[in-house]
Structure formats: C-alpha cells, structure tokens
Enzyme design. Structure first.
Site, short mmCIF file in Angstrom:
data_model
loop_
_atom_site.label_atom_id
_atom_site.label_comp_id
_atom_site.label_asym_id
_atom_site.label_seq_id
_atom_site.Cartn_x
_atom_site.Cartn_y
_atom_site.Cartn_z
N HIS A 206 8.74 23.64 6.42
CA HIS A 206 8.44 23.71 7.86
C HIS A 206 8.97 22.47 8.56
CE1 HIS A 206 5.21 26.79 7.13
NE2 HIS A 206 5.15 26.17 5.97
N TYR B 170 -0.53 21.73 6.04
CA TYR B 170 0.57 21.43 5.12
C TYR B 170 0.08 20.64 3.91
CZ TYR B 170 3.10 22.38 9.48
OH TYR B 170 3.55 22.93 10.66
N HIS C 142 9.96 28.74 6.85
CA HIS C 142 9.04 29.52 7.66
C HIS C 142 9.77 30.69 8.31
CE1 HIS C 142 5.44 29.23 10.71
NE2 HIS C 142 5.59 30.44 10.21
N LYS D 274 10.78 32.89 13.72
CA LYS D 274 10.64 31.54 14.22
C LYS D 274 11.88 30.73 13.88
CE LYS D 274 5.59 31.35 13.74
NZ LYS D 274 5.27 31.03 15.15
N CYS E 178 11.55 27.50 12.97
CA CYS E 178 11.04 26.60 11.94
C CYS E 178 11.52 27.01 10.54
CB CYS E 178 9.51 26.60 11.99
SG CYS E 178 8.70 25.60 10.75
#
Length: 218
Positions: A84, A120, A198, A204, A206
């Site tokens: 991420h 995370y 991700h 996304k 990310c």
C-alpha cells in the site's frame, strides 16, 4: 561509489537486518533504521540473557512444510503480502520520526475509519526506515474482504499517484531497497505465494505502481 561509503552502507544494511530479526522475535520495538541506539542495545542484551537464540533470515521463500506465520484465533496461514501507500506528499511530516508518522496513521485508522488500531503491519519511510504496525500474528485491515492470511506493508508517500506509475515516480531508492529486504525477511518466516498491490484487489491507484512489474524489474 567510494569504498568507504559502500562499507558504511553495508554496515547500515547489516544492522537493519539485525533489527528486523530482533523485531520479529519480539525483542525490538524501535525503527528499522540501521542506527545502533539504546533500543537495539537493550534488545541484544535481552537475547543474550536468553541464550542468544536468533534465527537466521535469508532471501529464500519458505516452503509449505517450512516456517509459517498464523493470524488470529483461527490461525489463518499467512501466504500473501499486499503493498500500500499512505497517499502522503513527499514532505509530509518532514523532520519527524517514523514513530510520529505511525501515530498519525494510527489516529486516521481509529478516528476516521473506526478501526481498533493501525491497519498495516509495517511502514516504510522515505529514508528506508521500517517500523512495525500491527503484529504480524494479527489480522490486518488493508483490503476490504481480503485480510486473512495477509501481511500489509505501507510506503510513506504516493499522493497523486496513478496505478500504473513507475515506482520511482512516487517513492525513493531507499524505500525500494527496504521493501525488497522486508519482503525477503517475511518470505523467510512464512510460505508467501503472492505479492500484490492494493490495486490488484480494488479499483484504486494504491500503492501507486504495478507490483508485479516492480518485482520483475529486480
């Protein structure tokens, strides 16, 4: 690169590997920064007091019959790493330690998302320093519906990135080295079969690059 500089970099990398090993065994809670300070010293003394049993890390992926990390009371086997980004600008919290940045991300996750703690498992700062978030034995919170058996790693930076950007557009060479080293260390501890971003699981940007392209570039 001058020989002296190369030697210093090698020493820093070796100390980072040692700090990572100590952290994974539960002795060290500081930043993985390659700097020998009071926390590293205390961790080494704690290991020595218990007989000096530090497992050697290597870059070879564990086999299914080898080491394995399990998460949660149901003991989900960890077999995937998801990468991420924090979606922060390069100068975000400039001059502040990674511990302060971890505290801020933890606040985001608690107050804005209603999670019980940072989602995370690891953070990697712009200078390559690494700091643990959730314990690897806890189920993380990084991808909706895809967290069991996953270790989530977050790179500081990535604001305004696109899903197909090259890694170096949004992140540093130090982060590249640190991320590869962290992945190798995790692979030595559990049977990782997938390393994804991700954006492989959701629409996304990310982490701001294509993970499979970045891995194959090494």
């Amino acid at each position: 690169m001058p020989e002296r500089t190369k030697s210093m970099n090698d020493q820093i990398d070796a100390l980072k590997a040692l700090q990572m090993a100590l952290a994974r065994l539960g002795y060290y809670t500081g930043a993985i920064d390659g700097l020998f300070g009071p926390r590293t010293d205390a961790a080494l003394k704690a290991v020595a007091a218990e007989g000096g049993a530090i497992r050697k890390l290597n870059s070879v992926a564990a086999t299914p019959t080898g080491p394995m990390i399990f998460q949660g009371s149901a003991r989900y086997p960890v077999d995937e790493i998801v990468i991420h980004c924090a979606a922060t600008h390069p100068d975000w919290m400039r001059g502040q330690p990674l511990t302060a940045k971890r505290k801020e991300i933890d606040r985001w996750h608690r107050e804005e998302r209603g999670w019980r703690k940072i989602g995370y498992h690891h953070l990697i700062d712009r200078d390559g320093a690494i700091l643990p978030g959730r314990a690897e034995t806890e189920i993380g919170a990084g991808v909706e519906g895809h967290n069991r058996g996953v270790i989530h790693i977050c790179l500081i930076g990535g604001a305004g990135s696109a899903a197909t950007d090259p890694f170096e557009r949004n992140f540093t060479a130090a982060q590249d080295r640190a991320l590869r080293g962290l992945i190798d260390a995790i692979r030595a501890e559990t049977a990782i079969t997938r390393i994804t971003g991700h954006n492989d699981h959701a629409a996304k940007a990310c982490p701001g690059f294509v993970v499979r392209t970045w891995i194959n570039r090494a």
